[in-house]
Write a protein that holds these residues in place. Structure first.
Motif, PDB file in Angstrom:
ATOM      1  N   HIS A  30       6.070   0.078 -22.586  1.00  0.00           N
ATOM      2  CA  HIS A  30       5.710   1.500 -22.541  1.00  0.00           C
ATOM      3  C   HIS A  30       4.503   1.775 -21.645  1.00  0.00           C
ATOM      4  O   HIS A  30       3.989   2.891 -21.620  1.00  0.00           O
ATOM      5  CB  HIS A  30       5.452   2.026 -23.948  1.00  0.00           C
ATOM      6  N   ILE A  31       4.023   0.747 -20.920  1.00  0.00           N
ATOM      7  CA  ILE A  31       2.928   0.943 -19.964  1.00  0.00           C
ATOM      8  C   ILE A  31       3.488   1.714 -18.772  1.00  0.00           C
ATOM      9  O   ILE A  31       4.562   1.398 -18.269  1.00  0.00           O
ATOM     10  CB  ILE A  31       2.341  -0.418 -19.527  1.00  0.00           C
ATOM     11  N   HIS A  32       2.770   2.742 -18.345  1.00  0.00           N
ATOM     12  CA  HIS A  32       3.225   3.574 -17.221  1.00  0.00           C
ATOM     13  C   HIS A  32       2.365   3.298 -15.987  1.00  0.00           C
ATOM     14  O   HIS A  32       1.139   3.282 -16.075  1.00  0.00           O
ATOM     15  CB  HIS A  32       3.130   5.057 -17.582  1.00  0.00           C
ATOM     16  N   TYR A  33       3.035   3.120 -14.857  1.00  0.00           N
ATOM     17  CA  TYR A  33       2.357   2.860 -13.586  1.00  0.00           C
ATOM     18  C   TYR A  33       2.550   4.066 -12.673  1.00  0.00           C
ATOM     19  O   TYR A  33       3.680   4.490 -12.429  1.00  0.00           O
ATOM     20  CB  TYR A  33       2.953   1.615 -12.913  1.00  0.00           C
ATOM     21  N   SER A  34       1.455   4.599 -12.152  1.00  0.00           N
ATOM     22  CA  SER A  34       1.555   5.737 -11.228  1.00  0.00           C
ATOM     23  C   SER A  34       2.083   5.261  -9.882  1.00  0.00           C
ATOM     24  O   SER A  34       2.066   4.068  -9.566  1.00  0.00           O
ATOM     25  CB  SER A  34       0.183   6.379 -11.025  1.00  0.00           C
ATOM     26  N   SER A  35       2.477   6.222  -9.077  1.00  0.00           N
ATOM     27  CA  SER A  35       2.747   5.929  -7.672  1.00  0.00           C
ATOM     28  C   SER A  35       1.422   5.567  -7.021  1.00  0.00           C
ATOM     29  O   SER A  35       0.349   5.940  -7.502  1.00  0.00           O
ATOM     30  CB  SER A  35       3.336   7.150  -6.981  1.00  0.00           C
ATOM     31  N   ARG A  36       1.504   4.881  -5.905  1.00  0.00           N
ATOM     32  CA  ARG A  36       0.287   4.539  -5.164  1.00  0.00           C
ATOM     33  C   ARG A  36      -0.152   5.733  -4.330  1.00  0.00           C
ATOM     34  O   ARG A  36       0.668   6.504  -3.857  1.00  0.00           O
ATOM     35  CB  ARG A  36       0.560   3.363  -4.229  1.00  0.00           C
ATOM     36  N   TYR A  37      -1.455   5.876  -4.176  1.00  0.00           N
ATOM     37  CA  TYR A  37      -2.020   6.886  -3.290  1.00  0.00           C
ATOM     38  C   TYR A  37      -3.171   6.220  -2.572  1.00  0.00           C
ATOM     39  O   TYR A  37      -3.617   5.140  -2.989  1.00  0.00           O
ATOM     40  CB  TYR A  37      -2.441   8.144  -4.070  1.00  0.00           C
ATOM     41  N   SER A  38      -3.651   6.784  -1.472  1.00  0.00           N
ATOM     42  CA  SER A  38      -4.646   6.050  -0.690  1.00  0.00           C
ATOM     43  C   SER A  38      -5.628   6.978   0.009  1.00  0.00           C
ATOM     44  O   SER A  38      -5.410   8.175   0.132  1.00  0.00           O
ATOM     45  CB  SER A  38      -3.946   5.170   0.353  1.00  0.00           C
ATOM     46  N   ASP A  39      -6.735   6.356   0.456  1.00  0.00           N
ATOM     47  CA  ASP A  39      -7.674   6.999   1.365  1.00  0.00           C
ATOM     48  C   ASP A  39      -7.660   6.155   2.641  1.00  0.00           C
ATOM     49  O   ASP A  39      -6.699   5.420   2.874  1.00  0.00           O
ATOM     50  CB  ASP A  39      -9.073   7.138   0.730  1.00  0.00           C
ATOM     51  N   ASP A  40      -8.694   6.206   3.433  1.00  0.00           N
ATOM     52  CA  ASP A  40      -8.698   5.461   4.696  1.00  0.00           C
ATOM     53  C   ASP A  40      -8.818   3.947   4.509  1.00  0.00           C
ATOM     54  O   ASP A  40      -8.451   3.193   5.407  1.00  0.00           O
ATOM     55  CB  ASP A  40      -9.848   5.933   5.596  1.00  0.00           C
ATOM     56  N   GLU A  41      -9.353   3.512   3.376  1.00  0.00           N
ATOM     57  CA  GLU A  41      -9.622   2.090   3.184  1.00  0.00           C
ATOM     58  C   GLU A  41      -8.795   1.427   2.089  1.00  0.00           C
ATOM     59  O   GLU A  41      -8.448   0.259   2.204  1.00  0.00           O
ATOM     60  CB  GLU A  41     -11.106   1.879   2.854  1.00  0.00           C
TER      61      GLU A  41
END
Length: 115
Positions: A30-41
């Motif tokens: 039941h652990i939920h993983y978000s989509s990945r998101y990023s900045d410049d680094e």
């Protein structure tokens, strides 16, 4: 800064006992993983643990001054049942929602090559 962060982690990874792992097993799916998101680094993701799971995690994984989880070593978060590829670092706990753990890793992370 580094000293402050170090105070927010156990001095060394504190691995779960078999009994502690057994108590957490029912929550892993039941652990939920978000989509990945990023900045410049870095790329980021958050991992949401079931709220009931938090109650079963050993007390020495928590920061007594805040009541939230400490920053976890990779061996610790993997021991809780969090599964993700190599290179992720637990860098923050979302205090208003302590069951949400924030992770980051460098963009284009490449694991070390073992010879």
């Amino acid at each position: 800064m580094a000293a402050l962060e170090h105070d927010r982690r156990n001095k060394q990874p504190r691995l779960l006992t078999e009994a502690e792992r057994d108590r957490l097993e029912e929550f892993v799916e039941h652990i939920h993983y978000s989509s990945r998101y990023s900045d410049d680094e870095n790329e980021f993701r958050h991992v949401q643990l079931p709220k009931e799971m938090i109650k079963k995690i050993p007390k020495d994984y928590f920061d007594p001054s805040k009541g939230t989880l400490k920053l976890l070593w990779e061996e610790e978060w993997r021991g809780l049942g969090i599964t993700q590829s190599l290179g992720w670092e637990h860098y923050e706990v979302h205090e208003p929602e302590p069951h949400i753990l924030l992770f980051k890793r460098p963009i284009n992370y490449q694991p070390p090559v073992l010879h």
